[in-house]
Design an enzyme around this catalytic site. Structure first.
Site, short mmCIF file in Angstrom:
data_model
loop_
_atom_site.label_atom_id
_atom_site.label_comp_id
_atom_site.label_asym_id
_atom_site.label_seq_id
_atom_site.Cartn_x
_atom_site.Cartn_y
_atom_site.Cartn_z
CE1 TYR A 16 26.35 -3.16 -12.54
CE2 TYR A 16 27.61 -4.99 -11.50
CZ TYR A 16 26.61 -4.37 -12.12
OH TYR A 16 25.35 -5.19 -12.35
CD GLU A 48 25.78 0.72 -10.43
OE1 GLU A 48 26.93 0.79 -10.38
OE2 GLU A 48 25.29 -0.31 -10.02
CG ASP A 108 10.39 7.17 -29.66
OD1 ASP A 108 11.32 7.01 -30.53
OD2 ASP A 108 9.83 6.41 -29.10
CB THR A 150 16.22 2.80 -30.49
OG1 THR A 150 15.62 3.08 -31.81
CG2 THR A 150 15.38 2.38 -29.43
CE LYS A 154 13.30 0.71 -33.93
NZ LYS A 154 13.43 1.21 -32.11
NE ARG A 185 17.93 -4.27 -30.26
CZ ARG A 185 17.07 -5.27 -30.62
NH1 ARG A 185 17.31 -5.98 -31.65
NH2 ARG A 185 15.77 -5.27 -30.11
N1 DSN Z 1 10.15 -2.79 -32.22
C1 DSN Z 1 10.26 -1.51 -32.60
C2 DSN Z 1 9.89 -1.53 -34.05
O1 DSN Z 1 9.94 -2.68 -34.80
O2 DSN Z 1 9.65 -0.50 -34.73
C3 DSN Z 1 9.74 -0.52 -32.08
O3 DSN Z 1 10.26 -0.45 -30.92
#
Ligand code: DSN
Length: 422
Positions: A54, A56, A200, A226, A229, A235
């Site tokens: 942990y 924080e 974003d 994120t 991707k 993740r």
């Molecule tokens: N779920 C994502 C996507 O597939 O584009 C976006 O958050």
């Protein structure tokens, strides 16, 4: 040597499911544009004992003792993120993209403030102000839309709307937009109306750090991405912003929204950021775009209607309801049965609802990670056309699934080793 030996003892059911998922990911052509294959190094960091701790707070300012190692890990991730994006501040603690966006809004907005993001059915994201999401309930969301003729961003229209709405923040960055985003045009509008500019980049971060899509930093005030991707990490998510927002953003994450950061994820993000600095990653990003263009061209030769006519990035959105006489969901199900994994998606101005949309969304980050190139894209376009034409013919779908499986054996997946299954 036995693969996953501890799981074999403790929970063979879950072990079998993990191996089944490895086989699925190996045997199929995965075209969901937000998915990828994390490297073995990323998976190792992600599965490490850092999950036990942990933490924080932030490096040097924690609430619990024992941060000798986690402080170094998080600092490495932060410094790598800042350098890669050329940005003044990075927070690597958000659990995923949605809480990252939420934290930025907490930092710069008050409930009831006006916000402008792209409408979800036009390729925006739930957290960019869609009505059923917190972002559409807590703030006065007035979404902008794509141009009905070009199916692209229309900056004259966005400016006109912004002058009327006077939003506190304008959000750019999308989940189903196949074209280059001109960040500086958003900056001009934001400056004119006195709005913050939030980017974003979740879908296109790998392209940005690989040098094949413009970087929104330092143009944007705040941004999120994120990490799983096109960046090919675990993740997770990061917030990137100008120094003037650093304190508010950090406070919005902790204590505003989250508790302890997921240190194993932070370590895996650091690994992915290191991988993204290599010449191989630059070549990978370039090939993602080349593959998307080759696949788009092949789909066009088969008479598909591509939203905006083509692609500049990793993503293709095509219409099937009107042009091919099959729903997006039915098309995606037939493709899956043939070993080609996609998702159904609305197209701009879709007459159908999101659960029964008219289009299919695909992308090339995962197949490019396997080393597939233009010749495979042409074959893939041919298969996709045949599947859509024969969506009710189980024999055709099964034959193509076999051909797909055979092709896949020549293109190894990062992070997966079939020798483990013996
Ligand atoms: N779920 C994502 C996507 O597939 O584009 C976006 O958050």
């Amino acid at each position: 040597m036995t693969y996953l030996p501890a799981l074999k003892d403790t929970d063979p059911e879950i072990r079998d499911l993990i191996i089944a998922e490895e086989k699925r990911e190996w045997d199929k052509i995965r075209l969901i544009p937000s998915e990828n294959y994390a490297s073995t190094a990323v998976l190792e960091a992600s599965g490490s004992v850092l999950t036990n701790k942990y933490s924080e707070g932030y490096p040097g300012k924690r609430y619990y003792e024992g941060q000798q190692i986690t402080d170094i890990v998080e600092t490495l991730a932060i410094e790598r993120a800042k350098k890669l994006f050329g940005v003044e501040h990075a927070n690597v603690q958000p659990y995923s993209g949605s809480p990252a966006n939420m934290a930025v809004y907490h930092a710069v907005l008050e409930p009831g403030d006006a916000i402008m993001g792209l409408a979800l059915p036009h390729g925006g994201h739930l957290t960019h102000g869609w009505k059923v999401n917190f972002s559409g309930k807590l703030y006065r969301s007035v979404p902008y839309e794509l141009d009905p003729q070009t199916e692209r961003l229309n900056f004259d229209k966005i400016r006109e709307q912004a002058l009327q709405v006077r939003p506190k923040v304008i959000i750019a960055g999308y989940t189903a937009y196949p074209r280059t985003i001109e960040w500086e045009k958003f900056r001009e509008i934001c400056d004119e109306v006195g709005a913050f500019f939030h980017a974003d980049t979740s879908h296109i971060t790998g392209l940005i750090v690989g040098g094949v899509h413009p970087n929104p930093f330092p143009i944007a005030d705040t941004g999120i991405t994120t990490t799983h991707k096109s960046l090919r990490g675990p993740r997770g998510a990061m917030i990137l912003c100008k120094a003037q927002f650093a304190e508010k953003v950090d406070k919005a994450i902790m204590p505003g929204l989250q508790g302890g950061p997921h240190n194993h994820t932070t370590a895996a993000i650091a690994v992915a950021l290191k991988e993204a600095t290599t010449p191989e990653f630059k070549a990978y990003a370039k090939q993602i775009v080349a593959n998307a263009k080759a696949l788009a061209d092949q789909l066009l030769t088969h008479g598909f209607r591509l939203v905006s006519g083509g692609t500049d990035n990793h993503l293709i959105l095509f219409e099937v309801q009107k042009s091919k006489g099959i729903g997006g969901r039915e098309a995606a199900k037939a493709l899956d049965a043939a070993g080609i994994v996609t998702n159904c998606n609305t197209v701009p101005f879709d007459p159908n609802p999101p659960f029964k949309p008219s289009g299919v969304r695909i992308g090339t980050p995962a197949i490019t990670s396997r080393g597939m190139k233009e010749p495979e894209m042409r074959k893939l376009g041919d298969w996709m056309s045949e599947v859509i034409e024969h969506a009710d013919d189980a024999k055709v779908l099964a034959r193509i699934a076999g051909e797909v499986r055979e092709l896949c054996q020549s293109f190894p997946c990062p992070g997966i080793d079939p020798k483990h299954w013996a």
